[in-house]
Design an enzyme around this catalytic site. Sequence first.
Site, PDB file in Angstrom:
ATOM      1  N   TYR A 165       0.826  -1.220   0.000  1.00  0.00           N
ATOM      2  CA  TYR A 165       0.000   0.000   0.000  1.00  0.00           C
ATOM      3  C   TYR A 165       0.855   1.264   0.000  1.00  0.00           C
ATOM      4  CZ  TYR A 165      -3.300  -3.597   1.615  1.00  0.00           C
ATOM      5  OH  TYR A 165      -4.040  -4.747   1.761  1.00  0.00           O
ATOM      6  N   HIS A 166       1.867   1.274  -0.882  1.00  0.00           N
ATOM      7  CA  HIS A 166       2.755   2.427  -0.999  1.00  0.00           C
ATOM      8  C   HIS A 166       2.787   2.959  -2.437  1.00  0.00           C
ATOM      9  CE1 HIS A 166       5.199   0.540   2.558  1.00  0.00           C
ATOM     10  NE2 HIS A 166       4.059   1.078   2.962  1.00  0.00           N
ATOM     11  N   PRO A 167       1.640   3.209  -3.063  1.00  0.00           N
ATOM     12  CA  PRO A 167       1.672   3.705  -4.447  1.00  0.00           C
ATOM     13  C   PRO A 167       2.192   5.134  -4.508  1.00  0.00           C
ATOM     14  CG  PRO A 167      -0.574   3.768  -3.607  1.00  0.00           C
ATOM     15  CD  PRO A 167       0.257   3.079  -2.556  1.00  0.00           C
TER      16      PRO A 167
END
Length: 550
Positions: free
Chosen positions: A465-467
Site C-alpha cells: 500500500y505504498h503507491p
Amino acid sequence: MLEADFVIIGSGSAGSAMAYRLSEDGKHSVIVIEFGGSDIGPLIQMPSALSIPLNMSLYDWGFASEPEPHLGGRVLATPRGKVIGGSSSINGMVYVRGHARDFDHWAEEGATGWGFADVLPYFKRMEDNDGGEDGWRGHGGPLHVQRGSRKNPLYGAFVEAGRQAGFELTDDYNGSKQEGFGPMEQTISGGRRWSAASAYLKPALKRKNVSLVKGFARRVIIENQRAIGVEIEAHKQIQVVKARREVIVAASSINSPKILMLSGIGPAEHLRENGIAVVADRPGVGRNLQDHMELYIQQESTKPITLNSVLNPFSKALIGAQWLFFKSGLGATNHFEAAAFVRSRAGVDYPDIQYHFIPAAVRYDGKAAAKSHGFQAHVGPMRSKSRGSVTLRSPDPKAKPVIRFNYMSHPDDWTEFRHCIRLTREIFGQSAFDAFRGQEISPGSHVQSDDDLDVFIRDHAESAYHPCGTCKMGRADDVTSVVDPECRVIGVDGLRVADSSIFPRVTNGNLNAPSIMTGEKASDHILGRTPLAPSNQEPWINPRWQVSDR
C-alpha cells in the site's frame, strides 16, 4: 461563493501539513476540500485496529488494480484514505523516512533541491521524536514519533537472529544508519493513532483563516492557462471553490493524476479519447506508478506467547475496553515494533529489502489468521523496476480510475523475491529462535525450488500500500515530468501538486513520512520562502558493501 487564497484538494499526509504551514502566519486563508468524513472513533484511533478501516467503504476509496497479468490475473486492493487525515488515518502507523540515497536520486533525476541535504531539515522540523533532538532527529514538531515497548520476547529474538546471521544492528533507522535490525518507529501518541489530521489539520482548523469543506473534487477550473478554483459536488449540488492565489492538488497518487486529467492536464491522446479538452499535454500524468510488494513468511511458535491467542471476540473486547478507558495495553500499539533494512547482495550500496516483524501469523488486512500460535515477517524488495499507470475509465468524475501496477513485470522482481524468502528462512533458522520455532506455516517447508517459490510469489505477493510516482517531479524540459522542483504543474499557472504522486522514485520504506515532508517543503515553495538551510549530515554506508551483503 467559497473563496480562499489557497485551496487544497485532500486532507491527507501532505495536504494537512500544507494547511498547517500555509496558514501559520495568519496572512493567508486556506480551504481544504475533503470528501471523507470524521476520523473520530476507536476503529481509526485505536492503533491495534489498523486492519479494520482498510476494509471499510466508510474510510477507504475502494480502489483496486486491474487483473495483474504477472500475478495470475489477481486483482489487488489499493486502499486510499477517504477520511480526515487521508491514508494517514488508515495506514499501519509505521514511520520510515527513507534512505538518504533515495532523495539524492530524486535530485539526480531532475528534482533539484530535493536531495537528502535539502529534505533532512524538513524531516526534523515536522518531528516530535520521543528520543529527542540531534543532528538527524527533530523534537517539538507536530508529528509525534515513538517506539513500541517490545515486551514480547519474539521482537528481541528477531533482532538477535539478524545479528547472528551477520547483519548489522541499528538503534535508529531514521538516523544516520538505516541498515540493520532494530526497533521500529510508530506515529502513535498517548496510545492513539497520530495521523496527519491529529498533528496538522486539527490544530490548523482552530485558526480563523482555515476552513474544511466537505465535498467531492470533480476538476480544477482553468482559465487562460491559470487555475482559478475547484469544481466540487457537495450536498448534491455542483459548486465552485475559488482560489485567489493557487490550487494545490494533494489527493493521493491515485486521485491526483485523475483530477489533473479530468481538468485537461495529461496525455493529450488519452484526454481526447475521453472527450476532455486539452489544457496541457503532459504525457507523464498517470505514468511512473510504483509500489512496494511484500510476502508474509510465517512460522509456528512452540510457545503460546503470540497475538494469535487474542484473535477471538472475547479477548478483543477486553483489549478494546482497556484501550477505551486507559489508552494502554495491546490496543495501544500497531504491533510493528521490530524492523530490518538489509542489502540483498554485494554491490548494493544501501538497503533494498525491508522487514516488518510481528508476533502473530495473520494477514495485514486482518484476514486468514493461522490456526496455531505463530509469528511472521513482512518482507519485500524496496526498488522494483516494474512501472504501472493510472488512467481514466471515463470522463465521469465519479468513475474509479483504471489502475495497472504491472507488478512483477521485470525479471529482477522474481529474483529479488526468491532471495527475500530464502533470507527470511535463514533468519528464522538462527539459534535466537530455537526456543520458539515450530513448523513453517507459509510458504511451507516443501516450497523450495525456484519454480515452486515463483508459484507462491505469484499467488501470495501483496501490495504494501505504498503507491506513488504518478505526477513525477523533475525538470521542466523533461516531457515525463508533471511538476517542476517547486511542485508547479508544468504549463499551467497557479496550480501545484504536492503528495506522494510527485515522487520520482519510491523511497526505501513506508510513505507517510516522506509524504508529510513533501507537504512541509512544498509550503515554503508556495509561500516563496527561502528553503531551510541544507544539512551537512552524511549517512552511514556499510564499508563492506562492494564485497558483502552484510
